[in-house]
Write an enzyme that holds these catalytic residues in place. Structure first.
Site, PDB file in Angstrom:
ATOM      1  N   GLY A 163     -17.737   7.452  28.624  1.00  0.00           N
ATOM      2  CA  GLY A 163     -17.959   7.646  27.191  1.00  0.00           C
ATOM      3  C   GLY A 163     -16.665   7.563  26.393  1.00  0.00           C
ATOM      4  O   GLY A 163     -16.680   7.197  25.216  1.00  0.00           O
ATOM      5  N   GLU A 216     -16.185   4.002  25.794  1.00  0.00           N
ATOM      6  CA  GLU A 216     -17.196   3.581  24.805  1.00  0.00           C
ATOM      7  C   GLU A 216     -16.797   4.029  23.398  1.00  0.00           C
ATOM      8  O   GLU A 216     -16.978   3.301  22.426  1.00  0.00           O
ATOM      9  CB  GLU A 216     -18.567   4.150  25.190  1.00  0.00           C
ATOM     10  CG  GLU A 216     -19.111   3.510  26.460  1.00  0.00           C
ATOM     11  CD  GLU A 216     -20.390   4.167  26.941  1.00  0.00           C
ATOM     12  OE1 GLU A 216     -20.383   5.396  27.171  1.00  0.00           O
ATOM     13  OE2 GLU A 216     -21.400   3.461  27.096  1.00  0.00           O
ATOM     14  N   GLU A 234     -19.412   5.369  35.264  1.00  0.00           N
ATOM     15  CA  GLU A 234     -20.712   6.063  35.283  1.00  0.00           C
ATOM     16  C   GLU A 234     -21.475   5.818  36.582  1.00  0.00           C
ATOM     17  O   GLU A 234     -22.180   6.685  37.084  1.00  0.00           O
ATOM     18  CB  GLU A 234     -21.577   5.606  34.092  1.00  0.00           C
ATOM     19  CG  GLU A 234     -21.115   6.125  32.729  1.00  0.00           C
ATOM     20  CD  GLU A 234     -20.097   5.224  32.051  1.00  0.00           C
ATOM     21  OE1 GLU A 234     -19.485   4.377  32.725  1.00  0.00           O
ATOM     22  OE2 GLU A 234     -19.922   5.393  30.829  1.00  0.00           O
ATOM     23  N   ALA A 268     -18.157  11.391  28.830  1.00  0.00           N
ATOM     24  CA  ALA A 268     -19.059  12.415  28.301  1.00  0.00           C
ATOM     25  C   ALA A 268     -18.969  13.612  29.240  1.00  0.00           C
ATOM     26  O   ALA A 268     -18.488  13.498  30.371  1.00  0.00           O
ATOM     27  CB  ALA A 268     -20.477  11.873  28.251  1.00  0.00           C
TER      28      ALA A 268
HETATM   29  N1  DAK Z   1     -16.820  15.972  32.093  1.00  0.00           N
HETATM   30  C1  DAK Z   1     -16.552  17.285  32.252  1.00  0.00           C
HETATM   31  N2  DAK Z   1     -15.390  17.757  32.747  1.00  0.00           N
HETATM   32  C2  DAK Z   1     -14.464  16.852  33.107  1.00  0.00           C
HETATM   33  C3  DAK Z   1     -14.677  15.457  32.984  1.00  0.00           C
HETATM   34  C4  DAK Z   1     -15.922  15.020  32.446  1.00  0.00           C
HETATM   35  N3  DAK Z   1     -16.213  13.743  32.247  1.00  0.00           N
HETATM   36  N4  DAK Z   1     -13.575  14.831  33.436  1.00  0.00           N
HETATM   37  C5  DAK Z   1     -12.706  15.788  33.823  1.00  0.00           C
HETATM   38  N5  DAK Z   1     -13.240  17.010  33.626  1.00  0.00           N
HETATM   39  C6  DAK Z   1     -12.639  18.304  33.914  1.00  0.00           C
HETATM   40  C7  DAK Z   1     -12.638  18.573  35.423  1.00  0.00           C
HETATM   41  O1  DAK Z   1     -13.887  19.069  35.837  1.00  0.00           O
HETATM   42  C8  DAK Z   1     -11.534  19.601  35.523  1.00  0.00           C
HETATM   43  O2  DAK Z   1     -12.021  20.858  35.107  1.00  0.00           O
HETATM   44  P1  DAK Z   1     -11.857  22.183  36.054  1.00  0.00           P
HETATM   45  O3  DAK Z   1     -12.420  21.816  37.368  1.00  0.00           O
HETATM   46  O4  DAK Z   1     -10.369  22.403  36.042  1.00  0.00           O
HETATM   47  O5  DAK Z   1     -12.636  23.233  35.306  1.00  0.00           O
HETATM   48  C9  DAK Z   1     -10.526  19.137  34.457  1.00  0.00           C
HETATM   49  O6  DAK Z   1     -11.278  18.311  33.559  1.00  0.00           O
HETATM   50  C10 DAK Z   1      -9.387  18.312  35.036  1.00  0.00           C
HETATM   51  O7  DAK Z   1      -9.945  17.250  35.790  1.00  0.00           O
HETATM   52  P2  DAK Z   1      -9.502  16.909  37.293  1.00  0.00           P
HETATM   53  O8  DAK Z   1      -9.045  18.145  38.009  1.00  0.00           O
HETATM   54  O9  DAK Z   1     -10.592  16.115  37.900  1.00  0.00           O
HETATM   55  O10 DAK Z   1      -8.210  16.005  36.988  1.00  0.00           O
HETATM   56  P3  DAK Z   1      -7.595  14.824  37.862  1.00  0.00           P
HETATM   57  O11 DAK Z   1      -6.304  14.480  37.203  1.00  0.00           O
HETATM   58  O12 DAK Z   1      -7.585  15.197  39.322  1.00  0.00           O
HETATM   59  O13 DAK Z   1      -8.632  13.614  37.729  1.00  0.00           O
HETATM   60  C11 DAK Z   1     -10.085  12.102  36.477  1.00  0.00           C
HETATM   61  C12 DAK Z   1      -8.810  12.994  36.487  1.00  0.00           C
HETATM   62  C13 DAK Z   1     -10.272  11.568  35.064  1.00  0.00           C
HETATM   63  C14 DAK Z   1      -9.855  10.906  37.437  1.00  0.00           C
HETATM   64  C15 DAK Z   1     -11.287  12.940  36.968  1.00  0.00           C
HETATM   65  O14 DAK Z   1     -11.339  14.144  36.185  1.00  0.00           O
HETATM   66  C16 DAK Z   1     -12.604  12.226  36.797  1.00  0.00           C
HETATM   67  O15 DAK Z   1     -12.956  11.343  37.590  1.00  0.00           O
HETATM   68  N6  DAK Z   1     -13.384  12.613  35.749  1.00  0.00           N
HETATM   69  C17 DAK Z   1     -14.711  12.097  35.523  1.00  0.00           C
HETATM   70  C18 DAK Z   1     -14.666  10.679  35.007  1.00  0.00           C
HETATM   71  C19 DAK Z   1     -16.065  10.098  34.785  1.00  0.00           C
HETATM   72  O16 DAK Z   1     -16.846   9.980  35.727  1.00  0.00           O
HETATM   73  N7  DAK Z   1     -16.397   9.780  33.528  1.00  0.00           N
HETATM   74  C20 DAK Z   1     -17.694   9.220  33.208  1.00  0.00           C
HETATM   75  C21 DAK Z   1     -18.656  10.359  32.911  1.00  0.00           C
HETATM   76  S1  DAK Z   1     -20.312   9.790  32.509  1.00  0.00           S
HETATM   77  C22 DAK Z   1     -24.459   8.391  26.030  1.00  0.00           C
HETATM   78  C23 DAK Z   1     -23.170   8.613  25.655  1.00  0.00           C
HETATM   79  C24 DAK Z   1     -22.179   8.693  26.607  1.00  0.00           C
HETATM   80  C25 DAK Z   1     -22.462   8.600  27.959  1.00  0.00           C
HETATM   81  C26 DAK Z   1     -23.776   8.399  28.350  1.00  0.00           C
HETATM   82  C27 DAK Z   1     -24.786   8.317  27.392  1.00  0.00           C
HETATM   83  N8  DAK Z   1     -25.501   8.249  25.027  1.00  0.00           N
HETATM   84  C28 DAK Z   1     -25.114   8.143  23.608  1.00  0.00           C
HETATM   85  C29 DAK Z   1     -26.855   7.978  25.381  1.00  0.00           C
HETATM   86  C30 DAK Z   1     -21.346   8.670  28.894  1.00  0.00           C
HETATM   87  C31 DAK Z   1     -21.409   9.050  30.167  1.00  0.00           C
HETATM   88  C32 DAK Z   1     -20.154   9.332  30.884  1.00  0.00           C
HETATM   89  O17 DAK Z   1     -19.073   9.240  30.337  1.00  0.00           O
END
Ligand code: DAK
Length: 253
Positions: free
Chosen positions: A104, A107, A127, A61
């Site tokens: 997400g 999911e 998360e 997300a």
């Molecule tokens: N959100 C926003 N931007 C994201 C992102 C994300 N989840 N993942 C990556 N990006 C963006 C980065 O910020 C970056 O943007 P700029 O800085 O260039 O503007 C761009 O994508 C490229 O990412 P990286 O530079 O970080 O790329 P790398 O290859 O170095 O790393 C990575 C890739 C996937 C390992 C890293 O980006 C990363 O760790 N991303 C976050 C992964 C994460 O933590 N995902 C879980 C998020 S929490 C719900 C529904 C859903 C949810 C909750 C509730 N309900 C229905 C109630 C879900 C929650 C989540 O998913």
């Protein structure tokens, strides 16, 4: 942010927000849900493939959107409720996953009915690393799919797992060479499209009930759905075709 490629009788829906690794913003989810619902109503489409890019199915997300929200706001407005509508799509959805499939994103893939993954795919529920837990079914669906002990490890550590590990755990149905994941998913979708569409939808419904109902009730529901099919032209056609030693021509009626 969403591209729809119609290749009747299948459609490929593509998440297309490359600058954020397909992070699932509310706007993207709104577009995705309306595309899926429209295809679900479209008689020419039998099966849907949902994919991202080679680099990312979806990295979760949108953290930029989530960072400033409070519990009160989320509980009051539930801006994420739209996610639930994906599970109401009656046609089969096959997730064709390559690259990051996290949070997400994972999911969303689990809301689909099957997951075909490139050997490069990376799965996880990270998360916990950003201070929350899965909120779109991760704790429930992942546990059903891979069991309590592995789900605990995945969700409590936030570790990332390879396609091979996800396959061995039972999350992924098929792993393919990197260049083949989308073709493989399309092949699967075409094969399913040859079947009677009412029987396919009933089978999907019956299988999904197994997540919700105790066995005795699930068996009753399965029997009801199976018997209902005896009022369809496709059932008569399927059985007659077998007896007449020819290929059935299903009409979805
Ligand atoms: N959100 C926003 N931007 C994201 C992102 C994300 N989840 N993942 C990556 N990006 C963006 C980065 O910020 C970056 O943007 P700029 O800085 O260039 O503007 C761009 O994508 C490229 O990412 P990286 O530079 O970080 O790329 P790398 O290859 O170095 O790393 C990575 C890739 C996937 C390992 C890293 O980006 C990363 O760790 N991303 C976050 C992964 C994460 O933590 N995902 C879980 C998020 S929490 C719900 C529904 C859903 C949810 C909750 C509730 N309900 C229905 C109630 C879900 C929650 C989540 O998913």
């Amino acid at each position: 942010m969403i591209l729809v490629h119609r290749e009747e009788p299948i459609a490929v829906v593509q998440l297309n927000r490359p600058e954020a690794l397909n992070a699932l913003s509310p706007e993207l989810m709104k577009e995705l849900v309306s595309a899926l619902e429209e295809l679900d109503r479209d008689e020419k489409i039998r099966c849907i493939v949902l994919t991202g890019s080679d680099k990312a199915f979806a990295a979760g997300a949108d953290l930029k959107w989530m960072v400033s929200h409070t519990a009160k706001e989320l509980l009051a407005k539930d801006p994420l409720a739209i996610w639930d509508r994906i599970s109401n799509v009656k046609k089969p959805i096959i997730a064709a996953v390559s690259g990051f499939c996290l949070g997400g994103g994972c999911e969303l893939a689990m809301m689909c009915d099957m997951i075909v993954a490139s050997e490069t795919a990376k799965f996880g529920q990270p998360e916990i690393n950003v201070g929350i837990i899965p909120g779109a079914g991760g704790t429930q669906r992942l546990t059903h799919l891979i069991g309590k002990s592995k789900a605990m490890e995945w969700i409590l550590t936030g570790n990332i797992y390879s396609a091979k590990e996800a396959f061995e755990a039972g999350l992924v149905g098929k792993v393919t060479p990197a260049a083949e994941y989308l073709n493989e998913a399309k092949k699967l979708a075409l094969k399913i499209s040859e079947k009677g569409s009412i029987a396919v939808a009933h089978a999907k419904q019956a299988i999904l009930k197994s997540f919700e109902l105790p066995l005795a009730q699930g068996l009753k529901e399965e029997r009801r759905l199976c018997f209902e099919l005896f009022d369809t032209q496709d059932q008569k056609e399927g059985m007659r075709a077998f007896l007449e030693k020819r290929k059935p021509e299903f009409k979805g009626r």
